[in-house]
Design an enzyme around this catalytic site. Structure first.
Site, PDB file in Angstrom:
ATOM      1  N   ARG A 237       6.614   0.172   2.012  1.00 20.54           N
ATOM      2  CA  ARG A 237       6.042  -0.803   3.145  1.00 20.54           C
ATOM      3  C   ARG A 237       5.280  -1.794   2.400  1.00 20.54           C
ATOM      4  O   ARG A 237       4.556  -1.657   1.522  1.00 20.54           O
ATOM      5  CB  ARG A 237       5.278  -0.328   4.246  1.00 20.54           C
TER       6      ARG A 237
ATOM      7  N   LYS B 163      -3.419   5.006   7.083  1.00 20.47           N
ATOM      8  CA  LYS B 163      -3.723   5.683   8.500  1.00 20.47           C
ATOM      9  C   LYS B 163      -3.784   7.059   8.364  1.00 20.47           C
ATOM     10  O   LYS B 163      -2.774   7.864   7.838  1.00 20.47           O
ATOM     11  CB  LYS B 163      -2.536   5.108   9.280  1.00 20.47           C
TER      12      LYS B 163
ATOM     13  N   ARG C 163      -8.596  -8.090  10.898  1.00 25.51           N
ATOM     14  CA  ARG C 163      -8.414  -9.352  10.095  1.00 25.51           C
ATOM     15  C   ARG C 163      -9.126 -10.662  10.170  1.00 25.51           C
ATOM     16  O   ARG C 163      -8.838 -11.542   9.904  1.00 25.51           O
ATOM     17  CB  ARG C 163      -6.923  -9.624   9.829  1.00 25.51           C
TER      18      ARG C 163
ATOM     19  N   ASP D 106     -11.689  -0.543  13.796  1.00 21.18           N
ATOM     20  CA  ASP D 106     -12.218  -0.472  12.337  1.00 21.18           C
ATOM     21  C   ASP D 106     -13.731  -1.122  12.074  1.00 21.18           C
ATOM     22  O   ASP D 106     -14.056  -1.676  13.136  1.00 21.18           O
ATOM     23  CB  ASP D 106     -11.133  -1.439  11.852  1.00 21.18           C
TER      24      ASP D 106
ATOM     25  N   ARG E 295       0.892  -1.076  -0.033  1.00 19.50           N
ATOM     26  CA  ARG E 295      -0.043   0.107   0.124  1.00 19.50           C
ATOM     27  C   ARG E 295       0.852   1.224   0.006  1.00 19.50           C
ATOM     28  O   ARG E 295       0.786   1.919  -1.069  1.00 19.50           O
ATOM     29  CB  ARG E 295      -0.796   0.036   1.236  1.00 19.50           C
ATOM     30  N   TYR E 296       1.681   1.458   1.137  1.00 16.77           N
ATOM     31  CA  TYR E 296       2.424   2.554   1.140  1.00 16.77           C
ATOM     32  C   TYR E 296       3.783   2.328   0.241  1.00 16.77           C
ATOM     33  O   TYR E 296       4.000   1.183   0.063  1.00 16.77           O
ATOM     34  CB  TYR E 296       3.004   2.898   2.665  1.00 16.77           C
TER      35      TYR E 296
ATOM     36  N   CYS F  49      -3.695 -17.357  16.176  1.00 17.43           N
ATOM     37  CA  CYS F  49      -3.331 -16.527  17.231  1.00 17.43           C
ATOM     38  C   CYS F  49      -3.231 -17.135  18.421  1.00 17.43           C
ATOM     39  O   CYS F  49      -4.068 -18.064  18.528  1.00 17.43           O
ATOM     40  CB  CYS F  49      -4.340 -15.442  17.178  1.00 17.43           C
TER      41      CYS F  49
ATOM     42  N   CYS G 202      -8.862 -12.078  19.227  1.00 19.81           N
ATOM     43  CA  CYS G 202      -9.486 -10.568  19.648  1.00 19.81           C
ATOM     44  C   CYS G 202     -10.757 -10.888  19.044  1.00 19.81           C
ATOM     45  O   CYS G 202     -10.983 -10.706  17.705  1.00 19.81           O
ATOM     46  CB  CYS G 202      -8.664  -9.468  19.287  1.00 19.81           C
TER      47      CYS G 202
ATOM     48  N   CYS H 290     -11.063  -8.132  16.021  1.00 21.04           N
ATOM     49  CA  CYS H 290      -9.659  -8.215  14.910  1.00 21.04           C
ATOM     50  C   CYS H 290     -10.316  -7.739  13.599  1.00 21.04           C
ATOM     51  O   CYS H 290     -11.172  -8.199  12.901  1.00 21.04           O
ATOM     52  CB  CYS H 290      -9.273  -9.735  14.716  1.00 21.04           C
TER      53      CYS H 290
ATOM     54  N   ASP I 165      -7.490   4.350  10.428  1.00 17.91           N
ATOM     55  CA  ASP I 165      -7.070   3.341   9.274  1.00 17.91           C
ATOM     56  C   ASP I 165      -8.351   3.580   8.255  1.00 17.91           C
ATOM     57  O   ASP I 165      -9.240   2.965   8.595  1.00 17.91           O
ATOM     58  CB  ASP I 165      -6.677   1.961   9.561  1.00 17.91           C
TER      59      ASP I 165
HETATM   60  S1  SF4 Z   1      -5.690  -8.492  16.821  1.00 16.93           S
HETATM   61 FE1  SF4 Z   1      -6.231 -10.293  15.127  1.00 16.93          FE
HETATM   62  S2  SF4 Z   1      -4.392 -10.821  14.385  1.00 16.93           S
HETATM   63 FE2  SF4 Z   1      -3.965  -9.756  16.120  1.00 16.93          FE
HETATM   64  S3  SF4 Z   1      -3.812 -11.108  17.833  1.00 16.93           S
HETATM   65 FE3  SF4 Z   1      -5.907 -10.371  17.905  1.00 16.93          FE
HETATM   66  S4  SF4 Z   1      -7.173 -11.922  16.537  1.00 16.93           S
HETATM   67 FE4  SF4 Z   1      -4.878 -12.023  16.289  1.00 16.93          FE
END
Ligand code: SF4
Length: 473
Positions: free
Chosen positions: A144, A367, A162, A323, A140-141, A153, A157, A160, A360
């Site tokens: 980077r 960002k 993603r 997000d 993208r940038y 993971c 989370c 998340c 973002d």
């Molecule tokens: S934010 Fe997403 S990628 Fe990062 S540790 Fe948590 S679940 Fe995993």
């Protein structure tokens, strides 16, 4: 599948751990849920044991938390779509008597994941897949690239970004990352200076696989920086007690670790030890925090988090606005909340502790930093700036003759004219301190010379109050 009756009958048996006082400054004392009290310390501090005993199903969860029948049904329905994993170490940070516990909100599925009040919820909110010239790599940038190296993971989370690749069952298969093609792309693009190794969490990769990435990147001369994005120091710090992993990260030479503490209670002795191991190996550790409703959308909590991070030498780097990812709407706050928090940090907390608040942006806009407005007004001759105390200050950036024709005026306009240099809000503690100190010095000087100071000679010019004094209005 599991049976509803059994769930209900299990509810009263939930043991309650003794929690450390909320007054405690991080790093807090170690905690362990009673379920695991008898686990030998050696096993408890072994990341393999932690991963093997992670809570991965609603069936396990219902033995540890009091969940209503409705909650169980709702999160049971989510189980087919989304993964869950909570290592016993991280789970032990939860207060099981508090349904709104900030560690619980981050890790335990909630019925709200199936809802979206505004309908503004995206699968790939940052459009990373659209900027992906090679599967698994986002460019993208200009300088980077981002590598998605694993869907795994240590803890998933619930917010998340993603989620499409990490929590969503089967999501990773749609991405089809190819390690060799990703590395080859970087090799063929000399403008790439900074590689973000992410996922998922790359510190959950088997060591040979992680070694492959790091050694390949070390050998590419135009790559200056390799950033590892990981929540392992927070959710499974025991992984970093492994000297082999630390040696690998150290030998990769270009590595920075970007971790993700969201709440002061996550700063435990174990987390502190994990970060210390990285820092001792010469690896800088920066922190990303996501602004989350109910978790850290509170100035006092954020100040405590930042002080705790500085204490363990982790630099607060970004505060991300949450997000608009599918199933995370209940975590999202207003932008004002983020600005209010930054307003309460700047000037009140050491400058090295102030994260950059960023959105973002959708459409792959990247960002965008946001901050309270410190530039109040401007003319050809000067600007009017505001400091954290609310002082309005005339500031001349250039050394040149004034161009403004004098006009009778007041307030901010008088600052622009140059009639005044500062406006001080009433009740400013620092100015009161300054006045007291100046008058003390003046009295001492008067005593030494045998003269009496007069207010007209000794007192400093007291700036006009910004707010008119009601006693004189
Ligand atoms: S934010 Fe997403 S990628 Fe990062 S540790 Fe948590 S679940 Fe995993």
């Amino acid at each position: 599948m599991f049976e509803l009756d059994a769930r209900r009958s299990l509810a009263p048996a939930v043991p309650t751990p003794a929690l450390a006082s909320e007054e405690e400054e991080p790093p807090s004392r170690p905690r362990r849920h009673p379920t695991w009290h008898d686990v030998p310390e050696e096993q408890w501090q072994d990341w393999r044991w932690q991963m093997q005993h992670a809570i991965r199903s609603v069936r396990q969860l219902r033995r540890l938390l009091r969940l209503s029948r409705e909650e169980l049904e709702a999160i049971g329905r989510l189980e087919g779509d989304y993964k869950m994993a909570i290592p016993p170490y991280y789970f032990s940070l939860i207060d099981p008597d508090d349904p709104q516990d900030p560690i619980r909100l981050q890790s335990v599925p909630s019925a709200q994941e199936a809802e979206s009040a505004s309908g503004y919820a995206l699968t790939d909110p940052l459009e990373e897949d659209k900027d992906s010239p090679v599967p698994g790599l986002t460019h993208r940038y200009p300088d980077r690239v981002l590598l998605l190296t694993t869907p795994n993971c240590s803890m998933y989370c619930r917010f998340c970004t993603r989620k499409r690749a990490t929590l969503t069952r089967g999501g990773w298969e749609a991405i089809h990352p190819n390690d060799e093609r990703m590395i080859d792309y970087i090799r063929r693009h000399p403008q790439v200076r900074d590689v973000i190794v992410s996922g998922g969490d790359p510190l959950t990769l088997p060591l040979p696989k992680l070694r492959y990435y790091l050694e390949q990147l070390r050998e590419i001369p135009h790559v200056d920086v390799v950033r590892i994005g990981t929540r392992v120091p927070v959710t499974l710090p025991q992984r970093l007690f492994d000297p082999e992993l630390i040696e690998l990260l150290e030998s990769a030479e270009k590595v920075y670790v970007h971790t993700h503490f969201n709440h002061p209670r996550e700063i435990t002795p174990e987390a502190s030890r994990a970060c210390r191991a990285l820092i001792k190996a010469g690896i800088p550790v920066n922190n990303h925090t996501v602004l989350l409703r109910g978790v850290n959308d509170d100035l006092a909590i954020m100040r405590e988090l930042i002080r705790g991070l500085l204490r363990i030498k982790v630099r607060p780097y970004y505060l991300f606005h949450c997000d608009p990812v599918v199933g995370a709407g209940h975590f999202r706050t207003s932008i004002w909340k983020g600005l209010e928090i930054i307003e309460g940090l700047r000037g009140h907390v050491s400058g090295i502790g102030i994260p950059t608040y960023v959105v973002d942006s959708p459409h792959g806009g990247g960002k965008i930093p946001l901050m309270p407005n410190y530039l109040v007004s401007m003319s050809d001759d000067a600007v009017v700036l505001r400091n954290y105390e609310g002082l309005l200050i005339r500031y001349q950036a250039e050394d040149k003759p004034a161009t403004i024709r004098p006009t009778a005026t007041q307030g901010v306009s008088a600052l622009l004219q140059g009639d005044q240099s500062v406006l001080v809000p009433e009740g400013n503690e620092r100015m009161a301190r300054r006045r007291a100190s100046t008058s003390r010095k003046s009295r001492r000087k008067g005593a030494a010379t045998g003269t009496r100071s007069t207010s007209s000679k000794a007192a400093p010019r007291i700036p006009l109050p910004l707010v008119p004094d009601p006693a004189h209005s």
